[in-house]
Design a protein around this motif. Structure first.
Motif, PDB file in Angstrom:
ATOM      1  N   ASP A  96      12.879  27.013  -5.015  1.00  0.00           N
ATOM      2  CA  ASP A  96      12.984  26.994  -6.480  1.00  0.00           C
ATOM      3  C   ASP A  96      12.591  28.339  -7.093  1.00  0.00           C
ATOM      4  O   ASP A  96      13.082  28.711  -8.162  1.00  0.00           O
ATOM      5  CB  ASP A  96      12.113  25.871  -7.067  1.00  0.00           C
ATOM      6  N   ASN A 130      14.342  27.789 -10.527  1.00  0.00           N
ATOM      7  CA  ASN A 130      14.506  26.398 -10.925  1.00  0.00           C
ATOM      8  C   ASN A 130      13.127  25.780 -11.188  1.00  0.00           C
ATOM      9  O   ASN A 130      12.341  25.593 -10.273  1.00  0.00           O
ATOM     10  CB  ASN A 130      15.239  25.655  -9.791  1.00  0.00           C
ATOM     11  N   THR A 182      12.610  22.735 -12.603  1.00  0.00           N
ATOM     12  CA  THR A 182      12.699  21.299 -12.872  1.00  0.00           C
ATOM     13  C   THR A 182      11.805  20.451 -11.971  1.00  0.00           C
ATOM     14  O   THR A 182      11.474  19.324 -12.326  1.00  0.00           O
ATOM     15  CB  THR A 182      14.152  20.788 -12.729  1.00  0.00           C
ATOM     16  N   SER A 183      11.412  20.941 -10.816  1.00  0.00           N
ATOM     17  CA  SER A 183      10.539  20.143  -9.941  1.00  0.00           C
ATOM     18  C   SER A 183       9.297  20.945  -9.559  1.00  0.00           C
ATOM     19  O   SER A 183       9.005  21.137  -8.377  1.00  0.00           O
ATOM     20  CB  SER A 183      11.311  19.673  -8.712  1.00  0.00           C
TER      21      SER A 183
HETATM   22  C1  LIG Z   1      16.868  22.310  -9.578  1.00  0.00           C
HETATM   23  O1  LIG Z   1      16.126  21.461  -8.723  1.00  0.00           O
HETATM   24  C2  LIG Z   1      16.432  20.080  -8.916  1.00  0.00           C
HETATM   25  C3  LIG Z   1      15.450  19.276  -8.081  1.00  0.00           C
HETATM   26  O2  LIG Z   1      15.172  19.885  -6.848  1.00  0.00           O
HETATM   27  C4  LIG Z   1      17.870  19.851  -8.561  1.00  0.00           C
HETATM   28  O3  LIG Z   1      18.196  18.482  -8.742  1.00  0.00           O
HETATM   29  C5  LIG Z   1      18.763  20.697  -9.438  1.00  0.00           C
HETATM   30  O4  LIG Z   1      20.081  20.575  -9.060  1.00  0.00           O
HETATM   31  C6  LIG Z   1      18.342  22.155  -9.342  1.00  0.00           C
HETATM   32  N1  LIG Z   1      19.090  22.928 -10.330  1.00  0.00           N
HETATM   33  C7  LIG Z   1      19.749  24.041 -10.027  1.00  0.00           C
HETATM   34  C8  LIG Z   1      20.425  24.722 -11.178  1.00  0.00           C
HETATM   35  O5  LIG Z   1      19.785  24.490  -8.888  1.00  0.00           O
END
Ligand SMILES: *[C@@H]1O[C@H](CO)[C@@H](O)[C@H](O)[C@H]1NC(C)=O
Ligand SMILES: [Cu+2]
Length: 182
Positions: A75, A80, A82-83
């Motif tokens: 990430d 990223n 989001t997690s």
């Molecule tokens: C970011 O991470 C989340 C969870 O791991 C994933 O679902 C999502 O697709 C990712 N987003 C990108 C833009 O890679």
């Protein structure tokens, strides 16, 4: 003879303790703090430091615009948020480095990580440097993470070899000193 050996033993114990590690507090980005305005190259900033377990990071920023998220290696590479493993939003976050390996931080505000508001903190064990027959002065224990992204890092094989050597050398000294006593 006995007195001299005790004195020698005391000398070694004092040596060991004098090399004991005292932790350091790092303000990320120094006076510029944690920003997305391109003032700080955080990887360059981190590369001039030698982080150890027990050290502390302070992220200072305006929390109307920024935050701090600890994320995985993957990430971190893709910015990223989001997690996130942990997130901090106080504007003056104190984070103690508790284990060796990589800590990856980024700002979760849109576009900020892509603009360079991200930092990879590589943490090593707090080993007294004066006891190490070090092959690399900057990083005696190298990385403990197999997913190291820095290609100039020491290979893990050279990191595992020095620890037993130190133990063996220390044990030899102790046995030698005690051997004189009995
Ligand atoms: C970011 O991470 C989340 C969870 O791991 C994933 O679902 C999502 O697709 C990712 N987003 C990108 C833009 O890679
Ligand atoms: Cu930001």
């Amino acid at each position: 003879m006995a007195f001299r050996n005790i004195a020698t033993l005391v000398f070694f114990v004092v040596m060991a303790f004098s090399g004991a590690y005292s932790s350091v507090v790092y303000r990320v980005g120094d006076s510029d703090g944690w920003t997305s305005r391109g003032l700080v190259d955080y990887n360059k900033w981190a590369s001039t430091k030698d982080f150890h377990v027990g050290d502390t990071l302070i992220f200072a920023y305006n929390n109307q615009f920024h935050n701090v998220m600890q994320v995985s290696d993957q990430d971190f590479e893709s910015c990223n948020a989001t997690s996130a493993i942990s997130s901090y939003t106080s504007g003056s976050d104190t984070i103690t480095l508790k284990r060796p390996g990589h800590y990856y931080f980024l700002c979760g505000a849109p576009g900020h990580c892509q603009a360079g508001q991200k930092v990879d903190i590589k943490v090593s064990l707090p080993v007294p440097e004066n006891l190490i027959p070090s092959p690399s002065p900057s990083s005696p224990y190298g990385s403990s993470s197999p997913s190291a992204s820095n290609p100039v890092e020491m290979s893990p094989s050279s990191t595992v070899s020095s620890a037993p050597a130190i133990g063996l050398a220390f044990a030899t000294v102790v046995v030698f000193l005690l051997g004189f006593e009995f």
